[in-house]
Write a protein that holds these residues in place. Structure first.
Motif, mmCIF file in Angstrom:
data_model
loop_
_atom_site.group_PDB
_atom_site.id
_atom_site.type_symbol
_atom_site.label_atom_id
_atom_site.label_comp_id
_atom_site.label_asym_id
_atom_site.label_seq_id
_atom_site.Cartn_x
_atom_site.Cartn_y
_atom_site.Cartn_z
ATOM 1 N N ALA A 1 33.065 33.766 36.767
ATOM 2 C CA ALA A 1 34.411 34.288 36.487
ATOM 3 C C ALA A 1 34.776 34.047 35.023
ATOM 4 O O ALA A 1 35.372 34.904 34.371
ATOM 5 C CB ALA A 1 35.423 33.622 37.417
ATOM 6 N N GLU A 2 34.366 32.889 34.498
ATOM 7 C CA GLU A 2 34.647 32.631 33.076
ATOM 8 C C GLU A 2 33.901 33.599 32.180
ATOM 9 O O GLU A 2 34.448 34.119 31.215
ATOM 10 C CB GLU A 2 34.231 31.196 32.721
ATOM 11 C CG GLU A 2 35.338 30.204 32.949
ATOM 12 C CD GLU A 2 35.038 28.834 32.349
ATOM 13 O OE1 GLU A 2 35.831 27.925 32.601
ATOM 14 O OE2 GLU A 2 34.005 28.658 31.657
ATOM 15 N N LEU A 3 32.636 33.855 32.542
ATOM 16 C CA LEU A 3 31.847 34.785 31.728
ATOM 17 C C LEU A 3 32.499 36.166 31.707
ATOM 18 O O LEU A 3 32.511 36.850 30.687
ATOM 19 C CB LEU A 3 30.416 34.883 32.295
ATOM 20 C CG LEU A 3 29.433 35.751 31.523
ATOM 21 C CD1 LEU A 3 29.183 35.181 30.117
ATOM 22 C CD2 LEU A 3 28.100 35.876 32.264
ATOM 23 N N LEU A 4 33.055 36.528 32.825
ATOM 24 C CA LEU A 4 33.716 37.830 32.915
ATOM 25 C C LEU A 4 35.025 37.833 32.125
ATOM 26 O O LEU A 4 35.550 38.890 31.775
ATOM 27 C CB LEU A 4 33.979 38.131 34.400
ATOM 28 C CG LEU A 4 34.456 39.509 34.802
ATOM 29 C CD1 LEU A 4 33.476 40.560 34.319
ATOM 30 C CD2 LEU A 4 34.576 39.598 36.327
ATOM 31 N N GLY A 5 35.512 36.644 31.825
ATOM 32 C CA GLY A 5 36.733 36.553 31.030
ATOM 33 C C GLY A 5 37.986 36.361 31.860
ATOM 34 O O GLY A 5 39.107 36.485 31.350
ATOM 35 N N CYS A 6 37.808 36.071 33.133
ATOM 36 C CA CYS A 6 38.976 35.855 34.001
ATOM 37 C C CYS A 6 39.605 34.500 33.671
ATOM 38 O O CYS A 6 39.002 33.662 33.016
ATOM 39 C CB CYS A 6 38.558 35.785 35.470
ATOM 40 S SG CYS A 6 37.530 37.124 35.991
ATOM 41 N N THR A 7 40.798 34.286 34.193
ATOM 42 C CA THR A 7 41.413 32.964 34.125
ATOM 43 C C THR A 7 41.007 32.237 35.401
ATOM 44 O O THR A 7 41.278 32.725 36.494
ATOM 45 C CB THR A 7 42.945 33.084 34.085
ATOM 46 O OG1 THR A 7 43.271 33.991 33.037
ATOM 47 C CG2 THR A 7 43.593 31.730 33.876
ATOM 48 N N VAL A 8 40.340 31.098 35.256
ATOM 49 C CA VAL A 8 39.801 30.422 36.435
ATOM 50 C C VAL A 8 40.669 29.220 36.818
ATOM 51 O O VAL A 8 41.050 28.427 35.956
ATOM 52 C CB VAL A 8 38.351 29.944 36.183
ATOM 53 C CG1 VAL A 8 37.783 29.282 37.428
ATOM 54 C CG2 VAL A 8 37.472 31.110 35.768
ATOM 55 N N ILE A 9 40.948 29.112 38.104
ATOM 56 C CA ILE A 9 41.673 27.955 38.623
ATOM 57 C C ILE A 9 40.692 27.168 39.498
ATOM 58 O O ILE A 9 40.379 27.577 40.619
ATOM 59 C CB ILE A 9 42.906 28.408 39.434
ATOM 60 C CG1 ILE A 9 43.818 29.266 38.526
ATOM 61 C CG2 ILE A 9 43.673 27.215 40.000
ATOM 62 C CD1 ILE A 9 44.572 30.344 39.228
ATOM 63 N N PRO A 10 40.147 26.076 38.962
ATOM 64 C CA PRO A 10 39.063 25.366 39.668
ATOM 65 C C PRO A 10 39.601 24.424 40.739
ATOM 66 O O PRO A 10 39.552 23.212 40.591
ATOM 67 C CB PRO A 10 38.353 24.602 38.552
ATOM 68 C CG PRO A 10 39.396 24.398 37.492
ATOM 69 C CD PRO A 10 40.435 25.472 37.637
ATOM 70 N N ALA A 11 40.113 24.994 41.830
ATOM 71 C CA ALA A 11 40.793 24.180 42.842
ATOM 72 C C ALA A 11 39.837 23.338 43.680
ATOM 73 O O ALA A 11 40.203 22.288 44.171
ATOM 74 C CB ALA A 11 41.615 25.090 43.745
ATOM 75 N N SER A 12 38.611 23.823 43.876
ATOM 76 C CA SER A 12 37.634 23.168 44.747
ATOM 77 C C SER A 12 38.145 23.173 46.199
ATOM 78 O O SER A 12 39.139 23.841 46.502
ATOM 79 C CB SER A 12 37.322 21.750 44.266
ATOM 80 O OG SER A 12 36.192 21.254 44.949
ATOM 81 N N GLY A 13 37.452 22.448 47.090
ATOM 82 C CA GLY A 13 37.897 22.429 48.500
ATOM 83 C C GLY A 13 38.845 21.257 48.713
ATOM 84 O O GLY A 13 38.834 20.296 47.935
#
Ligand code: DLL
Length: 436
Positions: free
Chosen positions: A148-160
């Protein structure tokens, strides 16, 4: 809607040239660097120079899960440890876990296939991607994250985990894409409802769901409840992680396997003979570019079929159909083969019950016994009339299982939220037979 349009729409002949060149190359690398493969290839009477056509593939040796366990942790690596920059491992319910190693280049390819996957789901750099796959040795979190980062999205790394907090974050941060297991997505949804947060009213529009089997009816249910397009993503740590194959939004029918990196075959799991396109069998994958841990003809144990017919999205890559089960997840109940997804499909057709279920297998005397526990929906047990309907419902499901799968099962409707929720892969089977 392509991340790498030229590669994804290459004419098949050109794709096969790429595959052949890479197959020869990977055979050369494992022959030179991995004693296990050198021995296996010698036993098959093959040297890398013999790889002059893709037909040679069927003469190459298989790699089994057990081979990975036998060479735990690093003996199948084809590069020196100083070139390995990441390790992942899948837990495995018994014995040693299975280890996967990655070079920098392997991680770049993994991010690329994940970026492609997200793109085919209609995700763009304008999206906010909530990653609810676990981060850690499991490949789901970090795989989705870097793609998702490579695509340039804003990532929310919430995990489980911390599910209530996640629901609040999804609302507050206005996530548009949710990546997690389908069972966890349902759990997030249900938790949202308890908190008065309706996912349908959030900006959420795409779900990238995988890591465990789920059914077409579950897709319909989730799309309806959550107001998003629910798409299927497939992968496994041994091969790389999520992104090995992904559905496109355009057709929503089968997952495109990224054939320039992963060469697929379908075999008969018993005879090991290759099966023609369209036949259901075990998926076998050869990694074409992996450096740290290349695998030849890896037997995934996942049951599916390959579809080479053109897809409306224009991608050249063949599609694998929804995973029908794992050959090692198959329950044999009094001699009848049963996959959890078959039961799931039947359950999903019944009114008044939820997609939360568990199959409990035990031995009664000398006979196998199957009990299907499934939660009934809230508010379905409010009066005596409902209780009668409830019993009828149990009988109907029982009948459907007998009729469609040929196996007798006891069906027990259980209270809402009584089946333990998982933050990662759902636990669908409790088999106590070995222990009794
Ligand atoms: O589950 C990688 C992954 C993460 C895939 C996130 C998709 C999304 P493992 O933990 O090594 O890796 O488990 C791999 O999970 O052999 C299948 O049996 C099962 N599996 C993965 N995706 C699907 C799917 C990750 N879409 C094993 N449908 C595989 C059904 C799936 N089963």
């Amino acid at each position: 809607m392509y991340y790498t349009m030229e590669k994804e729409t290459l004419p098949r002949e050109a794709l096969e040239q790429v595959q052949l060149r890479r197959l020869r190359d990977v055979c050369g690398r494992v022959y030179a660097n991995v004693p296990f493969y050198r021995n296996r290839l010698e036993q098959c009477g093959i040297t890398p120079a013999d790889v002059t056509s893709l037909d040679v593939l069927r003469r190459l040796p298989f790699t089994e899960k057990q081979d990975l366990r036998d060479h735990y942790p690093y003996d199948l690596f084809a590069v020196p440890m100083e070139n390995v920059v990441r390790i992942h491992a899948s837990s495995g319910t018994t014995g040693k876990s299975i280890v996967a190693g990655y070079t920098r280049y392997d991680l770049d390819i993994w991010s690329e296939v994940m970026a492609r996957s997200l793109c085919s789901a209609g995700v763009t750099r304008h999206d906010l991607v909530h990653v609810g796959y676990g981060y850690g040795l499991f490949t789901g979190g970090l795989g989705a994250h870097y793609g998702a980062e490579l695509l340039g999205c804003t990532v929310i790394p919430a995990s489980g985990g911390a599910t209530k907090r996640q629901v609040h974050l999804m609302r507050d941060f206005r996530a548009t894409v949710l990546c997690c297991t389908p069972s966890y997505a349902l759990h997030l949804h249900d938790t949202g409802m308890e908190l008065g947060i309706d996912m349908k009213k959030l900006p959420l529009r795409v779900g990238v769901f995988g890591a465990e089997p789920w059914s077409e009816s579950m897709r319909a249910d989730m799309e309806n409840k959550m107001g998003l397009d629910a798409l299927n993503i497939y992968g496994l740590s041994e091969i790389t992680g999520p992104g090995v194959a992904m559905e496109c939004l355009k057709a929503k029918q089968g997952m495109h396997i990224q054939e320039d990196f992963f060469l697929p075959e379908i075999i008969d799991p018993v005879s090991c003979e290759p099966l023609p396109p369209g036949s259901v069998g075990e998926l076998v994958i050869t990694t074409l570019t992996k450096e740290a841990m290349p695998l030849l003809r890896y037997r995934t144990r996942d049951l599916t079929s390959l579809d080479y017919t053109p897809c409306p999205c224009g991608r050249v890559f063949a599609r694998i159909t929804r995973i029908m089960g794992r050959s090692d997840d198959m329950l044999i109940i009094r001699g009848v083969n049963v996959f959890p997804q078959q039961i799931e499909s039947l359950l999903m057709e019944c009114e008044g019950i939820t997609p939360h279920y568990q199959l409990v297998v035990s031995r009664e005397g000398n006979l196998d016994a199957l009990e299907v526990q499934v939660e009934f929906a809230e508010g379905t047990l409010d009066d005596a009339d409902e209780v009668r309907k409830f019993q009828a419902r149990e009988r109907n499901i029982q009948k459907a299982i007998k009729e469609f799968l040929g196996v007798s099962a006891k069906v027990r409707l259980v209270a809402p939220r009584s089946i333990q929720r998982s933050e990662g892969k759902a636990v669908r089977i409790i088999d106590t037979r070995e222990m009794t």
